[in-house]
Design an enzyme around this catalytic site. Sequence first.
Site, PDB file in Angstrom:
ATOM      1  N   ILE A  98      61.661  17.232  59.569  1.00  0.00           N
ATOM      2  CA  ILE A  98      60.520  16.271  59.586  1.00  0.00           C
ATOM      3  C   ILE A  98      59.581  17.021  58.652  1.00  0.00           C
ATOM      4  CG2 ILE A  98      60.705  14.891  61.525  1.00  0.00           C
ATOM      5  CD1 ILE A  98      58.985  16.626  62.755  1.00  0.00           C
ATOM      6  N   GLY A  99      60.043  18.249  58.035  1.00  0.00           N
ATOM      7  CA  GLY A  99      59.001  18.746  57.252  1.00  0.00           C
ATOM      8  C   GLY A  99      59.508  20.182  56.756  1.00  0.00           C
ATOM      9  N   GLY A 116      56.079  26.850  53.940  1.00  0.00           N
ATOM     10  CA  GLY A 116      56.294  28.204  53.553  1.00  0.00           C
ATOM     11  C   GLY A 116      57.092  28.985  54.448  1.00  0.00           C
ATOM     12  N   PHE A 117      57.201  28.571  55.841  1.00  0.00           N
ATOM     13  CA  PHE A 117      57.620  29.233  56.781  1.00  0.00           C
ATOM     14  C   PHE A 117      59.106  28.765  57.095  1.00  0.00           C
ATOM     15  CE2 PHE A 117      57.207  30.883  61.083  1.00  0.00           C
ATOM     16  CZ  PHE A 117      58.327  30.544  61.933  1.00  0.00           C
ATOM     17  N   LYS A 152      61.785  25.268  57.748  1.00  0.00           N
ATOM     18  CA  LYS A 152      61.949  23.796  58.040  1.00  0.00           C
ATOM     19  C   LYS A 152      61.755  23.402  59.241  1.00  0.00           C
ATOM     20  CE  LYS A 152      65.864  22.731  54.951  1.00  0.00           C
ATOM     21  NZ  LYS A 152      67.066  22.624  54.572  1.00  0.00           N
ATOM     22  N   VAL A 153      60.906  22.232  59.495  1.00  0.00           N
ATOM     23  CA  VAL A 153      60.306  21.690  60.843  1.00  0.00           C
ATOM     24  C   VAL A 153      61.483  20.402  61.230  1.00  0.00           C
ATOM     25  CG1 VAL A 153      58.666  20.697  61.985  1.00  0.00           C
ATOM     26  CG2 VAL A 153      58.299  22.491  60.301  1.00  0.00           C
ATOM     27  N   LYS A 208      60.114  24.262  64.563  1.00  0.00           N
ATOM     28  CA  LYS A 208      59.754  25.025  63.230  1.00  0.00           C
ATOM     29  C   LYS A 208      60.745  26.479  63.307  1.00  0.00           C
ATOM     30  CE  LYS A 208      55.815  26.959  61.591  1.00  0.00           C
ATOM     31  NZ  LYS A 208      54.077  26.876  61.663  1.00  0.00           N
ATOM     32  N   ASP A 225      43.421  28.393  56.724  1.00  0.00           N
ATOM     33  CA  ASP A 225      44.092  27.381  56.283  1.00  0.00           C
ATOM     34  C   ASP A 225      43.965  25.883  56.480  1.00  0.00           C
ATOM     35  OD1 ASP A 225      45.826  26.926  53.857  1.00  0.00           O
ATOM     36  OD2 ASP A 225      47.479  27.478  55.031  1.00  0.00           O
TER      37      ASP A 225
END
Length: 849
Positions: free
Chosen positions: A527-528, A531-532, A534-535, A549, A645
């Site tokens: 779903i997203g 930078g970290f 994939k979600v 995440k 952020d």
Amino acid sequence: MNFGTHILFFIICFYFIINTIHSSSTNSSESNPDSFVLTCGVTSEARDSDGRNWIPDSKFLSSADSIPAKAKYQDPSLPSTIPYMNARIFTSEFTYKFRISPKTRHWVRLHFYPSSYSKFDPSIALFNVNINDYTLLSNFSASITAQALTQAYIIREFSVPPIQSDSLTVTFTPSSLDNDSYAFINGIEIISMPEIFQSVPMVGFSAQFIDANHSALQTMFRLNVGGQYIPANNDSSLSRTWYDDSPYLYGAASGVTSEADKNVTIRYPANVPKYIAPADVYSTARTMGIDPRVNQNYNLTWVFQVDANFTYVVRFHFCDYQVSKINQRVFDIFINNQTAQQSADVIAWAGSMGVPVYKDFATHVNDKNGELWVALHPSLSMNPEFYDAILNGLEIFKINDTDGNLAGPNPVPSPMLQKALSREEERSFAKSQSYSRSALIGGIGGGVAGGALVLAIIVFVKHKKRIDNGKKSSIAGWLPLYGSSYSSAPKSNGSKSLSTLGGALCRHFSLPEIKLATQNFNESQVIGVGGFGKVYKGIVDGGIKVAIKRSNPSSEQGVHEFQTEIDLLSKLRHRHLVSLIGACEEEHEMILVYDYMANGTLREHLYNSKKPPLSWKQRLEICIGAARGLHYLHTGAKYTIIHRDVKTTNILLDDKWVAKVSDFGLSRTGASLNETHVSTMVKGSFGYLDPEYFRRQKLTDKSDVYSFGVVLFEVLCGRPALNSSLPHEQVSLADWALSCHKKGILETIIDPCIREEINCNCLQKFAEAAVNCLSDQGIDRPSMGAVLWNLEFALQLQLNPDRPNLVAEQKANNAYVMHTKLLSIEEESDNGKDSPDAIFSLIVNPQGR
Ligand SMILES: *[C@@H]1O[C@H](CO)[C@@H](O)[C@H](O)[C@H]1NC(C)=O
Ligand SMILES: *[C@@H]1O[C@H](CO)[C@@H](O)[C@H](O)[C@H]1NC(C)=O
Ligand SMILES: *[C@@H]1O[C@H](CO)[C@@H](O)[C@H](O)[C@H]1NC(C)=O
């Protein structure tokens, strides 16, 4: 630490010294002759940031064989320079002697800040601490403990029973395990206290009792269940600190929190002296919720990490302020799977509503992972009116063993933390290099204004990655008292076990559980992407939707941000912050599990998307929710938390369109409310960056306010913060909106989807709030609380365009709201019905609560 931060550090020190000189002149010293509050290694008395007076330790030394020393570095998370910045160092056995009343129990609090003191390396300090015949600490390493708990400083609290002597001797002995080892101490508190312990029944044994009143105890946990942090100076003469219980809750079923109505007064009965716990503890609670079917099927459960092979006293504080009759709310209490109490009925015990009562139970922990479980479940057999349970406060004390020993092993950092720490060391090599680069860029940013800033930002983007790698991240913790032993226990036996990540407790998921939830990280579940990594969306516990995440294994900076996020989120709960449910750290995977946000990010509802546009009212409500979340971060916890952020992709929306602030990977904490800036390498997202932070690398809560101002214009104008395809003067939304506002043509850049809808007074108020957020100097920007108030006000103008007296109300109350933390208290409650009118009237009429 680079050159810039050095200077800043000295300025801060200087500020503190000046402050201390100031405040000690308005002094009234401790009045209790049987109590001693010492700051060690100094010669004059001083006050800490809470105004508490600390006296020098020199009078209590029994020999001259010690070294006073000053810490070289002040960690930004220290709550105060007193007593942490000075220490006394012992290279051989050393004793402090206090004349005390032999008939009294005493608190003994030891404060340690493991830092470099002149030539002494903190990692070499290894020592024992004894009080008369009791062993409090043995082969204790403050530096290992601090590292494992990700805290800069440590407080250990003990309670020593009356001793058959008129002097209390506190002995520090360097460990015999290592010839070079030494001992140190920063602060010692010896405080006389009433006897609060008695003989306690052992759970699981009928008629077996343990004599807590003749024993020394160590405080492991002290929680204001369903309530907020209570600082030591707000808790009577016993100066205890009470913490929020939510980090210790097990699983996603966390019940609901509540607060006593203002018309219910807490009445202490004769057998519950006021000093047992403050009224603030008894006037908040956690209950299971309103649905009897749900409550029948779960236990309200807390899990604590303790030292194995000790006996613990678990003290439950109850006060029912919601029901008033016997057999309305009856429940069973379990400790470590054993029934501690059947059919607990608070009203039956206390006699009536609003009357406190407490119960002690003892349990021996022999679980090898050192876990202590506390669970509540409705007593169905009693057929009560409500299937529910309640708890107001919880304390857990470790009792000395038969040899008078209380010392457990030093904790071991989790494997993931060890990895993060070694990476941090590698990174420190890159520091000087990255400093010069960011200073250069900072110089450009500071030297020019407006459109040219955009250019500097673009230069900066190119270097961003390397600068990130050079950042010095110090991980700050909240609960210095707690978690005496976070062992590196195996964590792969599924969700029954809890992770020790970051020294905070959050639910541990096994990798198979995560794979099951995400259909083995199936791409269709993504779903997203950030930078970290994939979600994914996923389902756990047979039906609970979550967002998962998963860090990208190649992401260098991930480890730190992963750690920071767990540290922060597991300790914070708020309706407008995304809740962390748990984590998984197996096989090099770093996975975080959150509440599922059905409506995704705010940005995807604003532009470049096929979704139907949000109405203006919806947008306002979302901005208000996000502002509340940020306001809570800034003021609701003990330390100011700076998000760093803030942007529209970090504001998420749940199925009911409630806004939740997410992504704490970059967050930093200020040292205290008074000292709200931290010096740090510039991080954040372009288009949202505070120009002052950019120029001076000085991060304050006002940096978030700036970014939030950009968010407000993004919401109003329906365009990105930066859009390089536009003409030069329009690239940066912040600059463009400010210039349009100045020219009086802001209407022309409003998102056409909502232009017709906006009431002009509302627009004026909203624009004023956004423009103020974007003030060039942080000092000119409003606080998040003031922004929130203005947005609430704008919403009222939109909903009630014909209420002329609103403006007068605003004038009368603005000053109040600016100086209050009112909202952050309110927001803890989960049953928040977000009726804007109700909330608004709560703000404008604070006396009405
Ligand atoms: C607890 O005691 C048992 C039995 O004496 C021992 O095997 C175990 O290692 C001890 N655990 C700890 C953490 O000291
Ligand atoms: C609640 O905890 C008790 C004791 O551990 C256990 O026996 C019981 O099955 C639990 N109930 C639920 C619904 O999980
Ligand atoms: C704690 O230590 C004291 C002194 O050694 C001893 O008398 C007492 O029995 C111990 N308490 C327990 C519960 O073993």
